[in-house]
Write a protein that holds these residues in place. Structure first.
Motif, PDB file in Angstrom:
ATOM      1  N   LEU A 232       0.828  -1.203   0.000  1.00  0.00           N
ATOM      2  CA  LEU A 232       0.000   0.000   0.000  1.00  0.00           C
ATOM      3  C   LEU A 232       0.864   1.254   0.000  1.00  0.00           C
ATOM      4  N   ALA A 233       1.890   1.282   0.846  1.00  0.00           N
ATOM      5  CA  ALA A 233       2.753   2.463   0.929  1.00  0.00           C
ATOM      6  C   ALA A 233       3.437   2.742  -0.402  1.00  0.00           C
ATOM      7  N   ASN A 234       3.952   1.698  -1.050  1.00  0.00           N
ATOM      8  CA  ASN A 234       4.623   1.893  -2.336  1.00  0.00           C
ATOM      9  C   ASN A 234       3.636   2.239  -3.447  1.00  0.00           C
ATOM     10  N   SER A 235       2.432   1.688  -3.388  1.00  0.00           N
ATOM     11  CA  SER A 235       1.418   2.019  -4.390  1.00  0.00           C
ATOM     12  C   SER A 235       1.029   3.487  -4.293  1.00  0.00           C
ATOM     13  N   ILE A 236       0.912   3.982  -3.074  1.00  0.00           N
ATOM     14  CA  ILE A 236       0.606   5.405  -2.881  1.00  0.00           C
ATOM     15  C   ILE A 236       1.735   6.270  -3.430  1.00  0.00           C
TER      16      ILE A 236
ATOM     17  N   LEU B 292      -7.662   2.804  -3.540  1.00  0.00           N
ATOM     18  CA  LEU B 292      -6.400   2.081  -3.574  1.00  0.00           C
ATOM     19  C   LEU B 292      -6.263   1.161  -2.361  1.00  0.00           C
ATOM     20  N   GLU B 293      -6.717   1.621  -1.216  1.00  0.00           N
ATOM     21  CA  GLU B 293      -6.692   0.784  -0.013  1.00  0.00           C
ATOM     22  C   GLU B 293      -7.551  -0.458  -0.200  1.00  0.00           C
ATOM     23  N   ARG B 294      -8.744  -0.299  -0.782  1.00  0.00           N
ATOM     24  CA  ARG B 294      -9.618  -1.450  -1.011  1.00  0.00           C
ATOM     25  C   ARG B 294      -8.998  -2.425  -2.008  1.00  0.00           C
ATOM     26  N   ALA B 295      -8.286  -1.882  -3.003  1.00  0.00           N
ATOM     27  CA  ALA B 295      -7.633  -2.751  -3.976  1.00  0.00           C
ATOM     28  C   ALA B 295      -6.545  -3.595  -3.316  1.00  0.00           C
ATOM     29  N   VAL B 296      -5.786  -2.993  -2.406  1.00  0.00           N
ATOM     30  CA  VAL B 296      -4.746  -3.740  -1.696  1.00  0.00           C
ATOM     31  C   VAL B 296      -5.378  -4.769  -0.775  1.00  0.00           C
ATOM     32  N   ARG B 297      -6.468  -4.424  -0.148  1.00  0.00           N
ATOM     33  CA  ARG B 297      -7.168  -5.385   0.714  1.00  0.00           C
ATOM     34  C   ARG B 297      -7.701  -6.555  -0.112  1.00  0.00           C
TER      35      ARG B 297
END
Length: 361
Positions: free
Chosen positions: A286-290, A324-329
């Motif tokens: 998540l951190a890297n995707s952001i 993006l958070e939901r996608a990572v989840r």
């Protein structure tokens, strides 16, 4: 009279020395109680590495199973004295608990904080730490973790149990899946970057993958990959990557608009984002995707979540929406885990304290 306390806290975690640590803790509690006449109690607590909102049933069940084992071991050790006869003169109360389920546990300080809060709430004075306890999974951070604990008013000690040697086979059965996945991923990436299947590249790629497997396979995964979950997660990754590329493309257009606009309408700000993901790999993803999405940058991962710099209000709205958070989840936990309230609805994005203080001045 002994200065040690019979009110003991023991952080619980899977290790080869945990059984011996349990025996040492209950032996110490009983010994001090016999000497001082105080009520002895030993609390085995498991700091959760998942958040309450995740409801990861498998992780919760595994934690409870470990605590149940600790209770059985402790009660077995307490039922008999050194001569093998029942010993009920000085009872030792055994308690177990999972803590930190509603917290964002990432750094050693996070784990230390929830343990200290629990100890103070239960009136415990002493912490006995398993010498192989790793609060962050496979990350070797026992010393920093102990350093955080020793800054408190509790008596902290490492259980004086013998560590089992780890010499022998380079890769055991338990880590075979980790080795296979590490080798395959490294080899595939090497050949992809090289862009050729020439014999030299095949040979050097195999050598590089073998070295990576030897040095990193045991620390690359918190849990061993399984044939049941790995293909499913890879399939989700095939859906996640195009989505991430699409988000990157949209953000590039937004940033290009800001740069080309005559008035340069930027509004930079720092925000704390308490994401609904937990664990090394999900948080890192998540951190890297952001960071890969232009307009937002993950500056740090702290005790209260991710510290994110956003370029404008539109970037912050994207974070608050939580797509993006939901996608990572979805990638790590499945479709059901993606159906959660947005960060804005949960109130999990707040202004950074330091920035708020500067603004107030």
């Amino acid at each position: 009279m002994s200065d040690a306390s019979p009110r003991i806290l023991v952080p619980a975690g899977e290790s080869m020395t945990f059984r011996n640590t349990v025996a040492y803790a209950v032996r110490e509690a009983r010994s001090v109680a016999e000497e001082t006449g105080e009520q002895a109690t030993v609390h085995f607590v498991y700091p959760a590495r998942w958040q309450l909102i995740d409801q990861e049933e498998r992780s919760a069940a595994r934690a409870q199973e470990l605590l149940d084992r600790a209770r059985v071991w402790a009660e077995t050790d307490l039922d008999y004295d050194e001569d093998g006869e029942p010993d009920e003169d000085v009872p030792v109360r055994i308690e177990t608990a999972v803590i930190g389920q509603d917290r964002y546990l990432f750094s050693p300080g996070d784990f230390a904080d929830v343990l200290l809060e629990y100890a103070h709430g239960k009136g415990l004075d002493r912490v006995i730490v398993d010498p192989e306890y790793q609060p962050g999974g496979n990350a070797p951070m026992l010393r920093p973790f102990e350093a955080e604990l020793t800054q408190s008013d509790l008596d902290v000690e490492e259980a004086p149990v013998e560590r089992r040697t780890r010499r022998g086979r380079l890769i055991g059965r338990a880590s075979l899946s980790k080795a296979a996945v590490t080798f395959g991923a490294t080899y595939g990436f090497y050949l992809l970057v090289g862009g050729t299947l020439a014999p030299f590249d095949l040979l050097t790629g195999a050598l590089t993958a073998a070295l990576a497997t030897v040095f990193f396979s045991r620390v690359a995964f918190v849990e061993s990959p399984t044939l049941r979950e790995t293909p499913v997660r890879l399939a989700r990754a095939c859906l996640y990557m195009p989505y991430l590329l699409w988000e990157i493309a949209k953000s590039n257009l937004s940033v290009a608009y800001l740069i080309l606009h005559p008035s340069l309408p930027i509004d930079p700000a720092m925000r704390r984002f308490r994401a609904a993901v937990s664990g090394d790999l999900p948080v890192t993803t998540l951190a890297n995707s952001i960071t890969l999405t232009p307009g937002t940058l993950t500056v740090d991962v702290g005790r209260e979540g991710l510290l994110i710099h956003s370029l404008d209000a539109g970037s912050r709205e994207g974070l608050e929406d939580g797509a993006l958070e939901r996608a990572v989840r979805f990638l790590f936990y499945g479709r059901a885990a993606a159906r959660i309230p947005s960060p804005a609805e949960r109130g999990s994005i707040t202004a950074d304290d330091a920035e708020s203080g500067e603004t107030a001045d």
